[in-house]
Design an enzyme around this catalytic site. Structure first.
Site, mmCIF file in Angstrom:
data_model
loop_
_atom_site.group_PDB
_atom_site.id
_atom_site.type_symbol
_atom_site.label_atom_id
_atom_site.label_comp_id
_atom_site.label_asym_id
_atom_site.label_seq_id
_atom_site.Cartn_x
_atom_site.Cartn_y
_atom_site.Cartn_z
ATOM 1 N N CYS A 1 37.929 2.053 -0.686
ATOM 2 C CA CYS A 1 37.377 2.966 0.328
ATOM 3 C C CYS A 1 36.063 3.617 -0.059
ATOM 4 O O CYS A 1 35.036 3.403 0.572
ATOM 5 C CB CYS A 1 38.350 4.101 0.678
ATOM 6 S SG CYS A 1 40.085 3.718 0.601
ATOM 7 N N ASP B 1 36.049 -0.930 5.937
ATOM 8 C CA ASP B 1 35.524 -0.682 4.591
ATOM 9 C C ASP B 1 36.130 -1.577 3.502
ATOM 10 O O ASP B 1 35.588 -1.654 2.408
ATOM 11 C CB ASP B 1 35.655 0.802 4.205
ATOM 12 C CG ASP B 1 37.080 1.315 4.288
ATOM 13 O OD1 ASP B 1 37.964 0.585 4.777
ATOM 14 O OD2 ASP B 1 37.325 2.464 3.877
ATOM 15 N N ASN B 2 37.242 -2.221 3.776
ATOM 16 C CA ASN B 2 37.761 -3.201 2.814
ATOM 17 C C ASN B 2 38.846 -4.034 3.478
ATOM 18 O O ASN B 2 39.335 -3.690 4.547
ATOM 19 C CB ASN B 2 38.322 -2.548 1.533
ATOM 20 C CG ASN B 2 39.274 -1.387 1.768
ATOM 21 O OD1 ASN B 2 38.945 -0.236 1.513
ATOM 22 N ND2 ASN B 2 40.459 -1.699 2.270
#
Length: 457
Positions: A23, A258-259
């Site tokens: 994050c 974000d991931n």
């Protein structure tokens, strides 16, 4: 739904990667357009520079929203999860409103759905657990609609809406709690198998997983999908609001994350942080002026490109900044040459003392499951070159550990990364990739955009 309202109406980038699969470092890369080695946010802790005072002083003034506000006269709006340690008392608490934002509705610390605090332009606003007033995804949708309704019509606007969903604790809205009763985590070829030729952290995972772990991860997968139904609602409300106001045709809408995440691949129950495709790939959908509908681009895009692209959309030249990424605005109209590789870097986290549940693994590990499968460790520290060109679809990674472990994957032949070819690949290729990796690990700005090993330039 996001696919229908954004992707089908514009362009989808199936090959989008994050500079770090976690994050806080990833969010910092989105905001600054920089690789972690240049923005210095290495993990989700204050010590790792997540929303630290040093980050606030050195990086926040140069984020793309700050530049939009300063040079483009934009009104800027933020709502949702900012950085995992935002609001920490040791770094200014929720009174701190980062430079660059006119309207600020940021979640204190990490992901929640109920019982959280928002910083509303620097004032704490506490929320309880009443669905209609407090369910965070819906609250973010309502704040966003309100902003669109009441913003100035004399200044262009930029909004960043950052839903924690589908992050844990995976709390669905009550009307969606029963959805997807039969959905399970995908049983792809890497599911529940032993990563035999991989870094030790992957090899230590017990295979096959305990039934309880499989049940847990399937359940988590379903719950994550349920939380996304509310994100769908949010996207729909925002797009409809823009449409009703006659602003949709003149607005770029970008959807990303974000991931990535894994659920059972290589017998790792669930987390992110690993170098494999499932953790470093994210969705990216864009619609807006002059972007033709129903396009798909195979080109390699990274989250460090979002800042330069958004500045470009606003007419500001990102080359005047310190950003490492590049604007993909020209390639959405199918012109210009493009890069062939990006850097992925991650600094592992561990505890100084042994995990009491898993003494056998010793100190240095973290994120451990009941059956002693640990998802992270100090020496889960790596850097990779991810290459994608006409000539090669390759990932080359080096670990910063005692054995300087290397993992190499040919994703054309082996899309699920079942076979590490580090020992069999041509030595010259290894040397060139190692050289490129060292270059990228120390790159800054323009030097991050030089041609890679398989670049026809």
């Amino acid at each position: 739904l996001d696919g229908k309202l954004i992707g089908d109406a514009g362009i989808t980038f199936p090959n989008t990667f994050v500079a770090s699969p976690l994050c806080c470092p990833s969010r910092a890369s989105i905001l600054t357009g920089k690789y972690p080695h240049n923005h210095h946010v290495i993990n989700n802790t204050l010590e790792g520079n997540c929303s630290s005072q040093s980050w606030q002083k050195t990086q926040e003034p140069a984020t793309f929203p700050a530049l939009l506000q300063k040079y483009g006269y934009y009104q800027t709006f933020f709502a949702g999860k900012y950085l995992n340690e935002y609001g920490n008392k040791e770094a200014g608490g929720v009174d701190h409103v980062p430079s660059g934002w006119d309207y600020w509705f940021a979640l204190e610390k990490n992901s929640k759905y109920y019982n959280y605090t928002l910083s509303v332009n620097g004032k704490a606003q506490r929320h309880g657990q009443n669905y209609s007033e407090d369910y965070l995804t819906d609250v973010l949708a309502n704040i966003s609609i309100e902003f669109l309704q009441y913003k100035s019509n004399y200044r262009p606007f930029f909004m960043m809406v950052s839903t924690p969903a589908p992050h844990s604790p995976w709390t669905a809205a009550p009307q969606y709690e029963g959805q997807f009763p039969n959905v399970k985590a995908p049983r792809d070829p890497s599911f529940n198998i032993h990563g035999k030729d991989k870094h030790w952290l992957i090899r230590q995972a017990k295979t096959p997983m305990a039934n309880s772990s499989v049940e847990f991860l399937d359940n988590a997968y379903r719950k994550r999908w349920r939380t996304l139904l509310s994100v769908d609602d949010l996207v729909e409300k925002v797009v409809k609001k823009l449409e009703v106001r006659g602003e949709l045709a003149n607005t770029y809408v970008i959807f990303t994350s974000d991931n990535g995440y894994h659920t059972g691949q290589f017998s790792l129950p669930l987390d992110k942080r690993q170098l494999y495709e499932f953790d470093i790939r994210v969705p990216l959908l864009v619609r807006g002026p002059n972007i033709k509908p129903n396009q798909t681009s195979p080109l390699l895009v990274a989250n460090i490109d979002l800042g330069p692209t958004i500045l470009d959309m606003a007419g500001y030249n990102a080359n005047k900044t310190q950003m490492d990424g590049m604007s993909f605005l020209p390639i959405m109209g199918n012109s210009s040459t493009w890069r062939t590789d990006v850097l992925v870097e991650y600094e592992g986290e561990g505890h100084n003392v042994s995990d009491p549940a898993c003494p056998i693994l010793g100190p240095g590990v973290s994120e451990c499951f009941p059956d002693c499968v640990c998802e992270d460790s100090y020496n889960n520290t790596y850097a990779c070159v991810r290459t994608l060109s006409q000539a090669a679809n390759l990932q080359y990674c080096e670990f910063d550990d005692n054995e300087v472990f290397v993992e190499v994957y040919n994703l054309t032949a082996d899309p699920f990364q079942l076979t590490n070819i580090a020992k069999t690949i041509d030595q010259e290729v290894l040397e060139r990739m190692n050289h490129r990796l060292m270059m990228l690990q120390s790159c800054s700005g323009q030097s991050c955009r030089t041609p890679g090993v398989y670049d026809s330039r």
